[in-house]
Design an enzyme around this catalytic site. Structure first.
Site, PDB file in Angstrom:
ATOM      1  CB  SER A 138      -1.048   0.071   1.148  1.00  0.00           C
ATOM      2  OG  SER A 138      -1.965  -1.071   1.001  1.00  0.00           O
ATOM      3  CG  ASP A 156       3.777  -8.165   5.075  1.00  0.00           C
ATOM      4  OD1 ASP A 156       2.518  -8.048   4.402  1.00  0.00           O
ATOM      5  OD2 ASP A 156       4.451  -7.236   5.684  1.00  0.00           O
ATOM      6  NE  ARG A 197      -3.101  -0.387   8.096  1.00  0.00           N
ATOM      7  CZ  ARG A 197      -2.536  -1.108   7.031  1.00  0.00           C
ATOM      8  NH1 ARG A 197      -1.309  -0.960   6.380  1.00  0.00           N
ATOM      9  NH2 ARG A 197      -3.609  -1.932   6.205  1.00  0.00           N
ATOM     10  NE  ARG A 244      -0.477  -3.110   9.288  1.00  0.00           N
ATOM     11  CZ  ARG A 244      -1.589  -3.054   9.565  1.00  0.00           C
ATOM     12  NH1 ARG A 244      -1.959  -2.890  11.126  1.00  0.00           N
ATOM     13  NH2 ARG A 244      -2.488  -3.657   9.063  1.00  0.00           N
ATOM     14  CE  LYS A 288      -5.977  -1.647   3.300  1.00  0.00           C
ATOM     15  NZ  LYS A 288      -4.638  -1.991   3.037  1.00  0.00           N
ATOM     16  CG  ASP A 346      -4.656  -5.363   1.543  1.00  0.00           C
ATOM     17  OD1 ASP A 346      -4.012  -6.050   1.123  1.00  0.00           O
ATOM     18  OD2 ASP A 346      -4.482  -4.541   2.519  1.00  0.00           O
ATOM     19  CG  HIS A 360      -0.939  -4.228  -3.066  1.00  0.00           C
ATOM     20  ND1 HIS A 360      -1.465  -5.476  -2.310  1.00  0.00           N
ATOM     21  CD2 HIS A 360      -1.111  -3.074  -2.407  1.00  0.00           C
ATOM     22  CE1 HIS A 360      -1.986  -4.527  -1.295  1.00  0.00           C
ATOM     23  NE2 HIS A 360      -1.787  -3.482  -1.404  1.00  0.00           N
TER      24      HIS A 360
END
Ligand SMILES: O=C(O)[C@H](O)COP(=O)(O)O
Ligand SMILES: [Mn+2]
Ligand SMILES: [Mn+2]
Length: 557
Positions: A79, A169, A211, A287, A359, A428, A470
């Site tokens: 992102s 991830d 976040r 984060r 987001k 996402d 992405h």
């Protein structure tokens, strides 16, 4: 430095004054249609129908690797780099690459940040806090290894690692291997007389790495373990901790509870105390910025810190250039200026940006080159819809897509804005849970939200540009080189919770789009950075000369 000429030249053909809706579908790549492609499995009639416009109104662009400033084309997109590229219209070397370069040249050891923390090495402990994986999105294990080694060679005698396990991830379960790798390094250091150990840990989504201030209790759990040395689970070493906690039903790397490592007498081996040095080794900001605030701000009221040690603290990078947070850092962040958002606002484009909390910073902070706040309050409105907190998003896969779409529809119909820019997080955020069924629901919800926005665009005679930052939801399984799903030891498929290397779509349309506009066929491998010039054109402007070229041309029709 030359002063910036903010005036954008008029586009030779395209008119001004059309409402342009820019929709970013988070984690929405293009991949072959099979049962692990949740976008394919889900009912997504609106985004599907956009594909009918190919090749003139729908196309794919690169969203990973060097196209977004990452070290190599083996790096998946994310992102931060995706929205940076979308907003800035140019490719900047990003955190991962800048840290690699500083380590390779040795500059990291010469600069102010390291020299500042080094002052504590004589008497204090060096604490390193961050995400332990090779995901390359927020941090990278090989960089952590080099920092530990480099710091010990430069005088750090006592080192404590506070690890956050990933599984988001990277594959779930990979935490064990990462802990083994770093433990080997630490054991070697101990042989050389450096007292180096892991002191605490926990899963990234439950400990520390919240976040956009969605849930401060996440950061507090980390604080208690890292700073105070207190956690509900105590273990003699981190490998045992991770293996034992993972064995609990439904446990996964992302959500491991906080733990501390204790000595024979049950005392934490590494609380952070006066005189210590602390480095948060994530290079990505979103984060880490909350912990940075807790570590650095003298007045802090988000939770009771109980004890605030007097430390020398540096981030891997500076996480917020506006707040100058943290004030000390090991590597300078990319300087992203003259973003498309700033140009457009300065050229009179009234802008509305919206997403839900998880987001929100993506379409504001990242979009604007890691800058918080408005360029011009009189021309901009940023709306944050509060996200659910304390749940994993497979429990509520629709998230706030409908609310985002409603606010955006209202903004379009109000006539108060020339650009509305939104991020729809579902593909996402739910994709990261690895729950395929829920991700299918998520993709459908995002598609319905797109419909609401496009309907409003239709009503006002506007233009839309729908894209993504992405891949994620389009591929939920780890594959071998031949593209076949891989199985684990027990014969089940290996779920892919992470982003992908897939390209993402860009679709344009709407009644306000000049009939002669089409995608150019002469740009071989465009990427997300080409979108900014395209959007500027849709607003009736030409992009600055140093921007990546526009995706569109206008032909006689
Ligand atoms: O922070 C996260 O949630 C993941 O590591 C990356 O996801 P994002 O880049 O889409 O935020
Ligand atoms: Mn994203
Ligand atoms: Mn993601």
């Amino acid at each position: 430095m030359a002063t910036t000429n903010w005036t954008l030249p008029d586009h030779p053909t395209l008119p001004k004054g059309k409402t342009v809706a820019v929709v970013v579908l988070d984690g929405w790549g293009e991949a072959s249609p099979d049962q692990y492609n949740c976008i394919h499995v889900a009912q997504t009639p609106v985004t599907d129908s956009l594909k009918n416009g190919a090749p003139e109104k729908w196309r794919l662009v690169k969203a990973h690797g060097t196209a977004v400033g990452l070290p190599s084309d083996d790096d998946m997109g994310n992102s931060e780099v995706g929205h940076n590229a979308l907003g800035a219209g140019r490719i900047f070397a990003q955190g991962a690459k800048l840290v690699d370069a500083a380590l390779a040249s040795g500059k990291i050891w010469e600069d102010e940040g390291f020299n500042y923390i080094k002052e504590s090495f004589d008497k204090g402990t060096l604490h390193l806090i961050g995400l332990l994986s090779d995901g390359g999105v927020h941090s990278r294990l090989d960089q952590v290894q080099l920092i530990v080694k480099g710091a010990s060679e430069r005088g750090a005698k006592r080192i404590r690692l506070h690890i956050l396990t990933d599984g988001r991830d990277v594959l779930d379960g990979s935490s064990v291997g990462f802990v083994e790798t770093i433990e080997k390094d630490l054991a070697q250091l101990r042989e050389q007389g450096v007292d180096a150990r892991i002191a605490s840990g926990g899963g990234r989504m439950y400990v520390t790495m919240d976040r956009y201030e969605n849930d401060w209790s996440v950061v507090k759990r980390g604080w208690d373990a890292q700073v105070l040395g207190e956690a509900p689970y105590k273990f003699p070493n981190a490998l045992e901790a991770v293996k034992t906690l993972r064995a609990e039903p439904k446990a996964n790397d992302q959500y491991l509870p906080p733990f501390v490592i204790v000595d024979e007498s049950g005392k934490s081996v590494g609380p952070i105390v006066d005189g210590d040095a602390v480095v948060t080794f994530n290079f990505r900001a979103d984060r880490m910025v909350m912990l940075a605030k807790a570590l650095e701000f003298p007045d802090f009221d988000k939770f009771d810190r109980v004890r605030v040690p007097k430390i020398k603290y540096a981030g891997m990078l500076q996480y917020d250039g506006e707040l100058k947070l943290p004030s000390k850092y090991l590597v300078s962040p990319p300087l992203i200026e003259r973003t498309s958002g700033e140009y457009l606002v300065k050229n009179g484009v009234r802008t509305f940006a919206c997403s839900e909390t998880v987001k929100f910073g993506h379409v504001t902070f990242f979009w604007n080159g890691n800058r918080s706040g408005y360029f011009d309050e009189t021309r901009e409105e940023y709306v944050e819809i509060p996200s659910d907190s304390g749940i994993t998003f497979n429990e509520q896969p629709k998230m706030k897509a409908l609310e985002i779409a409603e606010k955006t529809r209202d903004a379009i119909l109000s006539g108060k804005f020339d650009q509305v820019r939104i991020n729809l997080p579902n593909g996402d955020m739910v994709g990261h849970t690895g729950d395929i069924e829920a991700t299918v629901v998520a993709c459908k919800a995002a598609d319905e939200a797109v419909k609401m926005v496009l309907d409003a665009v239709e009503q006002v005679g506007g233009i839309y540009l729908v894209t993504a930052d992405h891949g994620n939801a389009e591929d939920m399984v780890k594959r071998n080189k031949a593209g076949e799903p891989m199985l684990d030891k027990s014969g089940s498929i290996q779920i892919l919770t992470s982003h992908t290397l897939q390209p993402v779509p860009v679709a344009i349309g709407g009644p306000g789009l000049h009939p002669g506009v089409r995608f150019r066929s002469d740009i071989q491998t465009p990427g997300l950075a080409n979108v900014a010039a395209t959007v500027m054109n849709l607003h009736g402007f030409q992009a600055p000369a140093d921007y990546e070229t526009t995706l569109i041309e206008v032909v006689d029709k």
